[in-house]
Design a protein around this motif. Structure first.
Motif: not given
Ligand code: HL5
Ligand code: SIN
Ligand code: MN
Length: 270
Positions: A59, A93, A242
């Protein structure tokens, strides 16, 4: 760069739009190298597969790697997003899903907006996802499968599973459609998986049902996904927000670079 009317119409009616070979091979290589570097930065932003050895996802690389930061402001990507969503957008994101050769795991059937509503209190599905192929995507290496048009019917499932697959992010396993829900959706909408050379790009809706199978081929399938959100649609988490690597805090509206990121890297700061 602007989408033509038939491209906009296709995005609105199918919930996704494939633009083949939008980036050239040098740009793809630069992003692959940035991903390789970023995978080695220790921290909770690196998610591993169940065996703990292979990288499943990384990420927020745009916060550390100039190539990734530049890509988010590349006019070939940002201008279509502005056209589809709003002039004022920011990165909600940013992730790269690695899907390694010989065993990269599945991503369960889901709708992204359910995750973001539950986890972050995101008021509305005012996002556009941009998926950049860092490898050629074929029928063999676990392409994303979309249910075209399934973004138009609201959320299929409510709520999330009790046990979380991951503490780092919300894995689609926790919000996946049940067999009956998926069967009905497929009956109504069918299935399709956009494929293409490395450098191709898919714009897709946060409400479209999608998922992907494990990769048992000898070909890796690295997929970069940048999610843009409308700046008037900031998350309102019920509890603690988060972390910044999974829900980005910088909500400053993005302005397009004057040229492709590969030509303007010197001007990009992370
Ligand atoms: N992994 C992401 C999150 O925000 C959510 C998924 O494809 C996106 C569902 O934690
Ligand atoms: C995948 O990488 O195949 C799934 C992507 C997503 O769920 O957004
Ligand atoms: Mn998703």
């Amino acid at each position: 760069m602007r989408l033509n009317q038939s491209q906009v119409d296709a995005y609105r009616s199918h919930g996704f739009l494939l633009l083949e070979s939008l980036l050239n091979q040098q740009e793809v290589e630069a992003l692959r190298l940035a991903f390789a570097r970023d995978s080695k930065v220790p921290g909770p932003q690196v998610v591993t597969e169940g065996d703990g050895a292979e990288v499943r996802a990384v990420y927020s690389s745009h916060q550390r790697q100039p190539e990734c930061a530049g890509l988010t402001r590349d006019p070939r990507i940002l201008q279509p997003v502005q056209q589809l969503l709003s002039d004022d957008v920011y990165i909600y994101q940013f992730k790269i899903n690695a899907k390694a050769a010989f065993g990269g795991d599945k991503w369960a059937w889901h709708q992204d907006y359910l995750a973001w509503r539950l986890a972050d209190g995101l008021p509305a599905p005012r996002q556009v996802n941009v998926a950049v192929f860092l490898d050629e995507v074929t029928e063999f290496n676990g392409p994303v499968i979309f249910l075209p048009g399934s973004h138009g019917g609201g959320l299929v499932r409510e709520g999330r599973a009790d046990a979380a697959r991951s503490e780092q992010h919300l894995d689609p396993d926790d919000i996946s459609l049940g067999p009956q829900q998926l069967a009905e959706c497929v009956d109504r909408h069918g299935m399709t998986s956009p494929k293409g050379s490395a450098g191709s790009v898919v714009f897709f809706s946060p409400e479209i049902v999608h998922g992907s199978a494990p990769n048992m081929s000898p070909f890796t399938r690295r997929l970069l996904i940048a999610t843009y959100n409308d700046v008037t649609n900031l998350p309102r988490p019920a509890g603690e927000a988060r972390p910044d690597y999974v829900v980005c805090r910088n909500t400053e509206p993005l302005r397009a670079l004057p040229a492709p990121f590969s030509e303007t890297l010197a001007a990009v700061t992370v």
